[in-house]
Scaffold this motif. Sequence first.
Motif, PDB file in Angstrom:
ATOM      1  N   ASP A 118     -57.748   0.607  13.579  1.00 33.51           N
ATOM      2  CA  ASP A 118     -56.450   1.280  13.694  1.00 33.51           C
ATOM      3  C   ASP A 118     -56.408   2.294  14.839  1.00 33.51           C
ATOM      4  N   SER A 119     -57.552   2.587  15.415  1.00 31.43           N
ATOM      5  CA  SER A 119     -57.563   3.536  16.545  1.00 31.43           C
ATOM      6  C   SER A 119     -57.199   2.851  17.856  1.00 31.43           C
ATOM      7  N   PHE A 120     -57.081   1.518  17.832  1.00 30.36           N
ATOM      8  CA  PHE A 120     -56.795   0.776  19.066  1.00 30.36           C
ATOM      9  C   PHE A 120     -55.628  -0.189  18.854  1.00 30.36           C
ATOM     10  N   ASP A 121     -54.911  -0.438  19.961  1.00 27.82           N
ATOM     11  CA  ASP A 121     -53.844  -1.443  19.899  1.00 27.82           C
ATOM     12  C   ASP A 121     -54.432  -2.831  20.134  1.00 27.82           C
ATOM     13  N   VAL A 122     -55.398  -2.893  21.060  1.00 26.04           N
ATOM     14  CA  VAL A 122     -56.028  -4.185  21.371  1.00 26.04           C
ATOM     15  C   VAL A 122     -57.540  -4.005  21.454  1.00 26.04           C
ATOM     16  N   VAL A 123     -58.253  -4.896  20.800  1.00 29.14           N
ATOM     17  CA  VAL A 123     -59.715  -4.932  20.923  1.00 29.14           C
ATOM     18  C   VAL A 123     -60.067  -6.273  21.548  1.00 29.14           C
ATOM     19  N   LEU A 124     -60.734  -6.236  22.712  1.00 34.35           N
ATOM     20  CA  LEU A 124     -61.133  -7.478  23.398  1.00 34.35           C
ATOM     21  C   LEU A 124     -62.627  -7.665  23.212  1.00 34.35           C
ATOM     22  N   VAL A 125     -63.046  -8.885  22.898  1.00 37.34           N
ATOM     23  CA  VAL A 125     -64.478  -9.142  22.707  1.00 37.34           C
ATOM     24  C   VAL A 125     -64.939 -10.167  23.733  1.00 37.34           C
ATOM     25  N   ASP A 126     -65.832  -9.740  24.616  1.00 37.13           N
ATOM     26  CA  ASP A 126     -66.374 -10.633  25.639  1.00 37.13           C
ATOM     27  C   ASP A 126     -67.589 -11.372  25.072  1.00 37.13           C
ATOM     28  N   CYS A 127     -67.462 -12.693  24.902  1.00 33.99           N
ATOM     29  CA  CYS A 127     -68.510 -13.483  24.237  1.00 33.99           C
ATOM     30  C   CYS A 127     -69.522 -14.021  25.247  1.00 33.99           C
TER      31      CYS A 127
END
Length: 263
Positions: A118-127
């Motif tokens: 909830d602290s972020f609008d978008v979380v991106l995960v680099d695989c």
Amino acid sequence: MNRVIALANQKGGVGKTTTAVNLAASLTATKRRVLLIDLDPQGNATMGCGIDKNAQPRTSCDVLLGDCAATEALVPVEYGGFMLMPANQDLTAAEVRLLTMIAGREFKLRNALKPIRDSFDVVLVDCPPSLNMLTLNALVAADSVMVPMQCEYYALEGLSSLIQTIDQIRTSINPELQIEGLLRTMFDPRNNLSNEVVGSAHRTFRGQGVPDHDSAQREAGRGTELRQARALSRQGIARRPRVSGARGRDDSPRRTAFSRRHD
Ligand SMILES: Nc1ncnc2c1ncn2[C@@H]1O[C@H](COP(=O)(O)OP(=O)(O)OP(=O)(O)O)[C@@H](O)[C@H]1O
Ligand SMILES: [Mg+2]
């Protein structure tokens, strides 16, 4: 509403990290609170953010193994304006440790992210370039997956297994997982092979709810600074994704070895 997006393709060098870093900077420029998670032992996203991957007290390795909370492993990316969970070679050991665990190993990232989502609008995960336990953790934690695809000869090799894996995760663990789309990277419209690959991908995946998108960060791949790339990507992100105008087999002037193989 916040969103976790995994950038995945087991094929190496297709632009996952470049896309992730520039997307993080671009989304930050549009006033979103962004977290970029480096889930690749190569630590390229960490390096790309100008962070020394070997000087971090806490990394995604510690988070996955439950040795620290996710908040403890976050570092600010000064000129990107977003937060990063760094990674380095230690993550290889974490993957091996995860493999030996019996229960809950696919949920490590998902559970670790719960308190900070909830602290972020978008979380991106680099695989990483592999369909391993790290990528599985990313896909289980994600709301959607974006698949960067380099428009070259072997691009479609392995894409089917990635789509199958996504389907399996959907039916077993994460029914909400959507496919954000195929993102064409390093696409050159003057190149016949590039166009054929795009057409073939479109024909192969259109029945499976897989939209495809233009890459907007060609300059970033040429080493453009993050700040400049941010401006370039911002223009790209403002562009609406469009389904590629794939040429059908019949109106194709010449069928090559590639199209014969993939049609
Ligand atoms: N859109 C683009 N245009 C031109 N070059 C690009 C683009 N995206 C990435 N590149 C270049 O392609 C190379 C591989 O990119 P990148 O490291 O992002 O791929 P990757 O999929 O993350 O690789 P890996 O699988 O090893 O993690 C880099 O040299 C990068 O600069
Ligand atoms: Mg990478």
